[in-house]
Motif scaffolding. Sequence first.
Motif, PDB file in Angstrom:
ATOM      1  N   LEU A 136       0.787  -1.202  -0.053  1.00 29.82           N
ATOM      2  CA  LEU A 136      -0.300  -0.028  -0.227  1.00 29.82           C
ATOM      3  C   LEU A 136       0.706   1.508  -0.063  1.00 29.82           C
ATOM      4  N   CYS A 137       2.342   0.946   0.347  1.00 28.48           N
ATOM      5  CA  CYS A 137       2.880   2.177   0.893  1.00 28.48           C
ATOM      6  C   CYS A 137       3.316   2.521  -0.580  1.00 28.48           C
ATOM      7  N   ASP A 138       3.851   1.191  -1.439  1.00 28.85           N
ATOM      8  CA  ASP A 138       4.176   1.335  -3.095  1.00 28.85           C
ATOM      9  C   ASP A 138       3.352   1.985  -3.584  1.00 28.85           C
ATOM     10  N   VAL A 139       1.593   1.734  -3.056  1.00 32.05           N
ATOM     11  CA  VAL A 139       0.548   1.860  -3.817  1.00 32.05           C
ATOM     12  C   VAL A 139       0.836   3.400  -4.229  1.00 32.05           C
ATOM     13  N   ALA A 140       0.470   4.299  -2.677  1.00 29.56           N
ATOM     14  CA  ALA A 140       0.339   5.628  -2.423  1.00 29.56           C
ATOM     15  C   ALA A 140       1.972   5.928  -3.159  1.00 29.56           C
ATOM     16  N   ILE A 141       2.817   5.826  -3.212  1.00 31.08           N
ATOM     17  CA  ILE A 141       3.780   6.438  -4.491  1.00 31.08           C
ATOM     18  C   ILE A 141       3.621   6.598  -5.277  1.00 31.08           C
ATOM     19  N   GLU A 142       3.399   5.270  -5.835  1.00 32.77           N
ATOM     20  CA  GLU A 142       3.350   4.804  -7.001  1.00 32.77           C
ATOM     21  C   GLU A 142       2.105   6.070  -7.936  1.00 32.77           C
ATOM     22  N   LYS A 143       1.113   5.226  -7.459  1.00 37.60           N
ATOM     23  CA  LYS A 143      -0.172   6.039  -8.371  1.00 37.60           C
ATOM     24  C   LYS A 143      -0.664   7.656  -7.909  1.00 37.60           C
ATOM     25  N   GLN A 144       0.118   7.977  -5.869  1.00 40.29           N
ATOM     26  CA  GLN A 144      -0.855   9.359  -6.170  1.00 40.29           C
ATOM     27  C   GLN A 144       0.084  10.227  -6.491  1.00 40.29           C
ATOM     28  N   VAL A 145       1.531   9.551  -5.269  1.00 46.65           N
ATOM     29  CA  VAL A 145       2.978  10.331  -5.624  1.00 46.65           C
ATOM     30  C   VAL A 145       3.471  10.987  -7.570  1.00 46.65           C
ATOM     31  N   GLY A 146       3.264   9.980  -7.769  1.00 49.37           N
ATOM     32  CA  GLY A 146       3.998   9.710  -9.554  1.00 49.37           C
ATOM     33  C   GLY A 146       3.113   9.773 -10.312  1.00 49.37           C
ATOM     34  N   MET A 147       1.964   9.704  -9.473  1.00 50.56           N
ATOM     35  CA  MET A 147       0.643  10.811 -10.832  1.00 50.56           C
ATOM     36  C   MET A 147       0.126  11.295 -11.252  1.00 50.56           C
TER      37      MET A 147
END
Length: 325
Positions: free
Chosen positions: A158-169
């Motif tokens: 979930l941390c990876d998802v937050a960084i990839e989807k929300q921070v990155g995109m």
Amino acid sequence: MLTLTNKPEMGSHFYSSLIQLAADHERGVDGMKVIMHMAGVLVEFSLLFDDPDIAMQSGFRKLSGLLQCHPARGILAPYALPPAHIIDQETEKGRQAARNFLEDWMDCHFEVHDLILSVFQPVIIGWEDMGVPREETFRLIIECAKKAMAFEIAAQELCDVAIEKQVGMKGWMIGDCIAALSGVAGRRLAISMSGTDMCSIFRGPDMPDTLGDVAISMTQEAVRYGVPAGSDWRFGLAANDMPINAPVDLVRDMEPWCLRFFRAIGVSGPYEQSVCCAKAAGRMLAVAAGGELPEIEPAIAKPLAMSAMTESYKYVCVDFEMVSY
């Protein structure tokens, strides 16, 4: 290398450590805690390998051979296992005991894994002499280990998802991710309380026990990963007579990603989902507020996470029809 490790002595020392973790001066040894600690140990050693799931299943098969039995079948009774936050806290103690043990261990991971299973065998068989069938104990260990592994994987993914989807995109800041994951944890908790009087009214200045229980999973995860411990988690939170200020937009964006992940790993209960999100929020908080030069000062990040969880919980509880926001 093998001659440098006294296996019987270290096995005995490890067994004593587990018993001490579950011992109470007045009530003696709590058997369920020992089971959860065993499960945490199995999870920690499984994480040493490239494929933790496969390693854990292999451990179950080896333990089945040592016990000469299969785990009890059928549906578990509703209260056979403790609540999810207790499983998280106690299995983490077992994981820490395993990490401490590995600091003194000088052999390969396969050797230590087999040694630990040989320590578990006489304990489980000894309980059978006291009226607890080994098949039932084995089943409880497996169930606790699976839940603990799910919590750990959720915290990572979930941390990876937050960084990839929300921070990155979407250009979110780390503080937004902390608030979103904490908010989803509070919301899933409130949903798990639907139909009970525990969610109908938010009384007084203190958090309800259920909210405090889930918050502990977040705070302990943050502290484990380097956030300074302290009593300032609720510093500056809004008074009880202030309007509810939940991070609705952040939660609305983050929750669908969380639910997709939960479906993928088979975590269906809202309460367990809440603990997973709280644990992930604690780890994300450690990313932002840990170390000598934190991106967000702990005195700011900690109340931010607690406020998001509390306000999201209150938002749903005020009118449960808002559950679909």
